[in-house]
Enzyme design. Structure first.
Site, mmCIF file in Angstrom:
data_model
loop_
_atom_site.group_PDB
_atom_site.id
_atom_site.type_symbol
_atom_site.label_atom_id
_atom_site.label_comp_id
_atom_site.label_asym_id
_atom_site.label_seq_id
_atom_site.Cartn_x
_atom_site.Cartn_y
_atom_site.Cartn_z
ATOM 1 N N ASP A 171 -4.897 8.612 -5.115
ATOM 2 C CA ASP A 171 -6.124 9.298 -5.992
ATOM 3 C C ASP A 171 -6.156 9.006 -7.572
ATOM 4 O OD1 ASP A 171 -3.721 9.973 -6.747
ATOM 5 O OD2 ASP A 171 -4.334 12.302 -6.962
ATOM 6 N N TYR A 262 -0.841 1.524 -13.004
ATOM 7 C CA TYR A 262 -0.372 1.167 -12.589
ATOM 8 C C TYR A 262 0.347 -0.525 -13.495
ATOM 9 C CZ TYR A 262 0.415 5.662 -10.810
ATOM 10 O OH TYR A 262 0.902 6.587 -10.037
#
Length: 440
Positions: A171, A262
């Site tokens: 997601d 990330y």
């Protein structure tokens, strides 16, 4: 429209209420006959399961709701499996974060040594789940959100090479798109992304609106001058706000594309390590924040017998994505999503057997990915290094190889030093003795 039978694996998760709410919101696009919650933790499952019964009684009374710890009940006669396992629960997540930090390297749930540990735990349970689903519901679609998705996707592809009804998804691209749409005051459903990379390791090259205009240059300018926050910033813990804020730094240093959040762990490992507290990690934050809030709210709803007044339980990006993906497959809608698929030439200068994350149209026959072509040397080098880590991690599991596990951790950009890698690996073996194969 066919009414579907769904099983949600990891039914006791704090994310489950949001998925259930999304199901009730999207009934016109994704009709339901039965929803089963399955978890091995009976206590957590009961709280969420009783909430589910109240929610559906009020918002979708024709849908049958069941919660169970019996896999034979869970996996029989289902059309879709929504999978969000967390093997080892929060106790093992805490070790994934704190053990590496105690040894001077990044401790994070899905990245670096923590992601390696979590990945080796997840593979075993995911393989068992696929076998059981195929025994009881051979035609079911398995929509996997279990982390770390990159390692899980690669393992499932290696172990089940003929499978055509497993789709691995995440997601975070959706969360980012929603946040972009807020920055430019635009409906996210009218934005068409172009994306490439690996899971938690990718970039948006373009964000086209309904007129065909690329909004990425505008977004870069907004973020580099004014910073970046998630669309739901007021509901996020502090660590997530800090995570989004570093996107500005990544864009200043590497302005070609809009990065996945990330990537900061791999691009700035020393900085990120300096910002992490070995005594209080993200696990503690979740326990004290979302975990506590969601379970308290579900208990309150069960005690009051109604969910109508809840301001805590709502469908978020995670829940909407899971349901919308299923609807696109079930109804052959051919909508565009960012998904994880086998490369096979999509990114022409990366290995064909890598599991890449790219935009694809999604219909009854699964994903039809959009070609990316060649990528530049910097991005190719980063991805090939990360893919080598992921591949060696999966091979370490399958071959029960200490040597390949050590190679994997040595390659990872959050570690890079072989002596540190060995120290971390030996500590993680002790932590995970109940979950990992014996590495020799």
């Amino acid at each position: 429209m066919k009414k579907n039978n769904i099983v949600l694996v990891g039914g006791g998760s704090t994310w489950t209420p949001g998925i259930l709410k999304a199901m009730t919101t999207h009934l016109e696009e994704f009709a339901l006959n039965k929803v089963v919650l399955y978890d091995i933790d009976e206590d957590r499952q009961e709280v969420i399961g009783e909430f589910a019964k109240i929610l559906f009684k009020e918002e979708a009374p024709d849908v049958e709701v069941v919660y169970t710890t019996d896999k034979n009940i869970a996996y029989t006669d289902v059309d879709f499996v929504f999978c969000q396992m967390r093997t080892g629960g929060f106790n093992m997540r805490e070790k994934d974060e704190k053990t590496p930090l105690s040894l001077g390297v990044i401790g994070q749930e899905t990245c670096g040594a923590g992601g390696f540990a979590y990945g080796l735990r997840s593979i075993r349970d995911m393989v068992e789940m696929v076998k059981e689903v195929r025994r009881l519901s051979p035609e079911a679609w398995i929509l996997n959100y279990t982390n770390p998705a990159a390692i899980v996707a690669l393992a499932l592809d290696k172990i089940f090479p003929e499978e055509e009804r497993i789709l691995n998804i995440c997601d975070q691209p959706v969360n980012l798109l929603r946040s972009y749409s807020k920055l430019i005051n635009h409906d996210v459903n009218d934005l068409e992304p172009v994306y490439f990379g690996l899971n938690h390791f990718g970039w948006f090259t373009n964000i086209f609106d309904e007129t065909g205009k690329d909004r990425a240059p505008e977004l870069k300018e907004i973020i580099t001058t004014g910073g970046f926050k998630p669309v739901d910033a007021e509901q996020r813990d502090q660590s997530w706000l800090e995570t989004y804020a570093v996107v500005k730094d990544m864009l200043i240093d590497f302005p070609d594309y809009l990065p996945n959040t990330y990537l900061q762990y791999y691009l700035y490992p020393e900085y990120k390590l300096s910002q992490l507290n070995p005594e209080k990690t993200r696990t503690d934050e979740v326990r004290e924040g979302r975990e506590k809030k969601v379970f308290e709210e579900c208990r309150r709803i069960v005690a009051n017998g109604t969910a109508r007044d809840s301001k805590v339980v709502h469908n978020d990006a995670h829940g909407d994505m899971m349901v919308e993906v299923a609807a696109s497959i079930a109804n052959n809608l051919r909508k565009t999503f960012v998904v994880i698929v086998k490369n096979n030439g999509i990114i022409s200068n990366l290995p064909n057997d890598s599991m890449v994350e790219v935009a694809a149209s999604l219909g009854a026959n699964g994903p039809a990915p959009y070609a990316v072509g060649e990528i530049g040397t910097f991005y190719k080098g980063l991805i090939e290094n990360q893919y080598a880590f992921e591949k060696l991690t999966v091979e370490a599991y399958i071959e029960e190889s200490y040597g390949k596990a050590l190679q994997a951790l040595t390659l990872n950009r959050t570690i890079v030093d072989a002596k540190k890698a060995r120290q971390v690996l030996d500590a993680l073996i002790k932590d995970n003795k109940e979950y990992w194969p014996e590495l020799r």
